[in-house]
Write a protein that holds these residues in place. Structure first.
Motif, short mmCIF file in Angstrom:
data_model
loop_
_atom_site.label_atom_id
_atom_site.label_comp_id
_atom_site.label_asym_id
_atom_site.label_seq_id
_atom_site.Cartn_x
_atom_site.Cartn_y
_atom_site.Cartn_z
N ILE A 5 94.69 -68.90 28.07
CA ILE A 5 94.68 -69.85 29.21
C ILE A 5 95.98 -69.73 30.01
O ILE A 5 95.97 -69.66 31.24
N LEU A 6 97.12 -69.64 29.29
CA LEU A 6 98.42 -69.50 29.96
C LEU A 6 98.46 -68.22 30.80
O LEU A 6 98.90 -68.22 31.95
N LEU A 7 97.99 -67.12 30.19
CA LEU A 7 98.00 -65.82 30.87
C LEU A 7 97.14 -65.87 32.13
O LEU A 7 97.57 -65.42 33.21
N TYR A 8 95.95 -66.44 32.00
CA TYR A 8 95.03 -66.53 33.14
C TYR A 8 95.66 -67.39 34.25
O TYR A 8 95.64 -67.03 35.43
N PHE A 9 96.28 -68.49 33.83
CA PHE A 9 96.93 -69.41 34.76
C PHE A 9 98.04 -68.68 35.54
O PHE A 9 98.12 -68.77 36.77
N ILE A 10 98.84 -67.91 34.82
CA ILE A 10 99.97 -67.21 35.45
C ILE A 10 99.47 -66.14 36.42
O ILE A 10 99.93 -66.05 37.56
N ILE A 11 98.49 -65.35 35.97
CA ILE A 11 97.97 -64.28 36.84
C ILE A 11 97.36 -64.87 38.11
O ILE A 11 97.60 -64.39 39.22
N THR A 12 96.59 -65.95 37.95
CA THR A 12 95.96 -66.59 39.11
C THR A 12 97.01 -67.11 40.08
O THR A 12 96.91 -66.91 41.29
N ILE A 13 98.03 -67.77 39.54
CA ILE A 13 99.10 -68.32 40.38
C ILE A 13 99.77 -67.20 41.18
O ILE A 13 99.97 -67.32 42.39
N ILE A 14 100.09 -66.10 40.49
CA ILE A 14 100.78 -64.99 41.17
C ILE A 14 99.90 -64.41 42.27
O ILE A 14 100.36 -64.16 43.38
N ARG A 15 98.61 -64.23 41.99
CA ARG A 15 97.69 -63.66 42.99
C ARG A 15 97.57 -64.58 44.22
O ARG A 15 97.65 -64.14 45.35
N TYR A 16 97.40 -65.89 43.96
CA TYR A 16 97.26 -66.83 45.08
C TYR A 16 98.55 -66.92 45.89
O TYR A 16 98.51 -67.02 47.12
N GLN A 17 99.69 -66.88 45.19
CA GLN A 17 100.97 -66.97 45.90
C GLN A 17 101.14 -65.76 46.82
O GLN A 17 101.56 -65.89 47.96
N ARG A 18 100.75 -64.58 46.32
CA ARG A 18 100.87 -63.36 47.12
C ARG A 18 99.98 -63.43 48.35
O ARG A 18 100.38 -63.06 49.45
N ARG A 19 98.74 -63.90 48.14
CA ARG A 19 97.80 -63.97 49.26
C ARG A 19 98.28 -65.00 50.29
O ARG A 19 98.27 -64.74 51.49
N SER A 20 98.72 -66.14 49.78
CA SER A 20 99.20 -67.19 50.68
C SER A 20 100.42 -66.71 51.45
O SER A 20 100.56 -66.97 52.65
N LEU A 21 101.31 -65.98 50.78
CA LEU A 21 102.52 -65.45 51.41
C LEU A 21 102.16 -64.48 52.53
O LEU A 21 102.73 -64.54 53.63
N ARG A 22 101.19 -63.60 52.25
CA ARG A 22 100.79 -62.60 53.24
C ARG A 22 100.22 -63.30 54.49
O ARG A 22 100.59 -62.99 55.61
N LEU A 23 99.34 -64.28 54.25
CA LEU A 23 98.72 -65.01 55.36
C LEU A 23 99.77 -65.77 56.18
O LEU A 23 99.75 -65.78 57.40
#
Lengths: 222, 248
Positions: free
Chosen positions: B22-40
């Motif tokens: 759960i922790l791993l999934y949470f971290i990966i998801t956060i990193i992916r969303y942060q990258r996408r949000s940053l790009r936008l």
């Protein structure tokens, strides 16, 4: 896993300490409590090993009990520097005071040589909550690569380590009051050893990415 | 371990594994969303800044090329009038002087919108010119320090120039300072832009928390589109210092 291997793995915090010493003068001062914490953690690992080997189990337990409050205070200081308590010294003082009083109560009730699992669980939860709040702020406000953000890596380390630490402490609290074998105790503690190793490497990476101190006066001196 | 303990330990391992996943999934998801949000976020700011700069360029060009030449033509025409009455001649002279002053003001506005020096001679010369021209007008002593040649892309040059303009205006309007130091240096593949004034300063964290204002947001946005970082040090009564670290 032998005790010697366990000790060597715990020394992995040394990477963060060494990088921290090299970068000490160059980095943002708000991260100093974290560097002090890594230094204290390394010292405690070595002292615990010496005491354990010398046959002073009571002194070994006392060291760990004292370390728990030092660990909490240093991390709370770090979060205060990052603006978690609205930069209010009063709130920071109250948090430190409340946890110190709780720690002291447990020490008076149980003695310094027996591990206070309730306090360990309490302060672990507090640190996880502090970290999650800071972590969320970093994710929302960070405009660079998040994997190169020291705050993110430190918070991640705290969340990982203290989550497993709570699981282990809760297990010890519920099971170890009964008679259990030494092998089971050892195996349960192994969970902490692995999470500690992972987190120590994360901390080392975090120290590499701690931002440089913005020293304006020196820049304008030339 | 006896079988009971073995079973307990296996259960514990499963719990730890589930928590870990759960922790791993949470971290990966956060990193992916942060990258996408940053790009936008970066794309949005870049689009806003590009629109703003293009509009400024168009207005500057219209003012300079169309209104400027039209006013020059009007001036030429009224100067060619043959008038015998001295009072009328005086009115013509006054009008001619007014037109001169309007042309001068138009050039100044056009230059502020898109400085010719920045486009033709680069950032260093443009800042020197800006500080030399603006200091006497606003009664502020500006010291610009830059010992290196600045070889930057036009996009970065424009953004850095705008940052300096913004800080200059903030220093006059809000800080009420009479000294402003601007320093630019390149070291370790990054450009450091540092400014310091002796103005009244402000509580940076309180300001950012309440309402950062358009000026501060503008500085932040321009730093972000260049992949840089803005740091502000200010306290009431102790002046304001900005540092921009921009990768080059």
């Amino acid at each position: 896993m032998t005790d010697t291997l366990r000790f060597y793995l715990s020394l992995s915090i040394g990477f963060a300490v060494i990088i921290g010493i090299v970068r000490f003068r160059k980095i943002d001062r708000s991260y100093y409590p974290f560097l002090y914490n890594t230094g204290v953690a390394l010292l405690v690992e070595i002292i615990s090993r010496i005491l354990y080997k010398s046959g002073y189990p009571d002194a070994f337990s006392a060291t760990l009990t004292i370390y728990s409050i030092v660990d909490f205070c240093l991390f709370a200081w770090l979060f205060h520097n990052w603006g978690l308590f609205n930069r209010s010294k009063l709130i920071f003082g109250l948090v430190i005071g409340a946890f110190s009083a709780t720690w002291l109560t447990f020490v008076i009730l149980n003695g310094i040589i027996s591990p206070d699992y309730y306090f360990l669980i309490l302060y672990s939860f507090a640190l996880v909550f502090f970290s999650v709040t800071t972590f969320n702020k970093v994710v929302v406000h960070e405009r660079g690569s998040i994997l190169r953000n020291a705050k993110f890596l430190i918070c991640l380390g705290i969340i990982i380590f203290y989550t497993f630490f709570v699981v282990v402490c809760a297990t010890e609290l519920s099971v170890f009051s009964q008679h259990v074998s030494r092998v089971l105790r050892r195996n349960v503690n192994q969970i902490n050893v692995y999470s500690n190793l992972l987190v120590n490497l994360l901390y080392a990476l975090a120290v590499v990415w701690i931002p440089r101190n913005k020293n304006f006066t020196s820049v304008f001196r030339s | 371990m006896d079988p009971k303990e073995q079973e307990f330990y296996q259960r514990l391992q499963i719990i730890v594994s589930v928590v870990g996943i759960i922790l791993l999934y949470f971290i990966i998801t956060i990193i992916r969303y942060q990258r996408r949000s940053l790009r936008l976020h970066k794309e949005k700011i870049q689009a806003e800044i590009d629109t703003l700069e293009n509009e400024r360029k168009r207005i500057a060009s219209d003012l300079h090329d169309e209104l400027g030449s039209l006013l020059s033509a009007v001036k030429l025409q009224i100067n060619n009038l043959e008038i015998d009455v001295p009072e009328d001649q005086e009115v013509i002279n006054k009008s001619s002087a007014h037109i001169d002053s309007i042309i001068h003001k138009l050039r100044e506005i056009s230059n502020n919108l898109m400085p010719n020096t920045l486009v033709r001679k680069g950032l260093k010369k443009a800042i020197e010119e800006f500080t030399e021209n603006s200091s006497p007008t606003y009664g502020i002593q500006v010291k610009f320090i830059c010992d290196q040649d600045l070889d930057l892309s036009q996009h970065k040059e424009i953004n850095i120039y705008r940052i300096i303009q913004e800080i200059f205006h903030n220093t006059i309007k809000h800080a009420k300072a009479n000294v402003l130091i601007i320093k630019i240096l390149i070291e370790d593949n990054r450009l450091l832009l540092m400014t310091a004034d002796n103005g009244k300063g402000f509580d940076y964290f309180a300001k950012v928390k309440d309402n950062p204002g358009l000026g501060l947001r503008n500085l932040q946005s321009r730093a972000e589109v260049m992949g840089g970082e803005l740091t502000c040090q200010s306290e009431p009564g102790k002046g304001t210092m900005y540092t921009f670290e921009i990768p080059v």
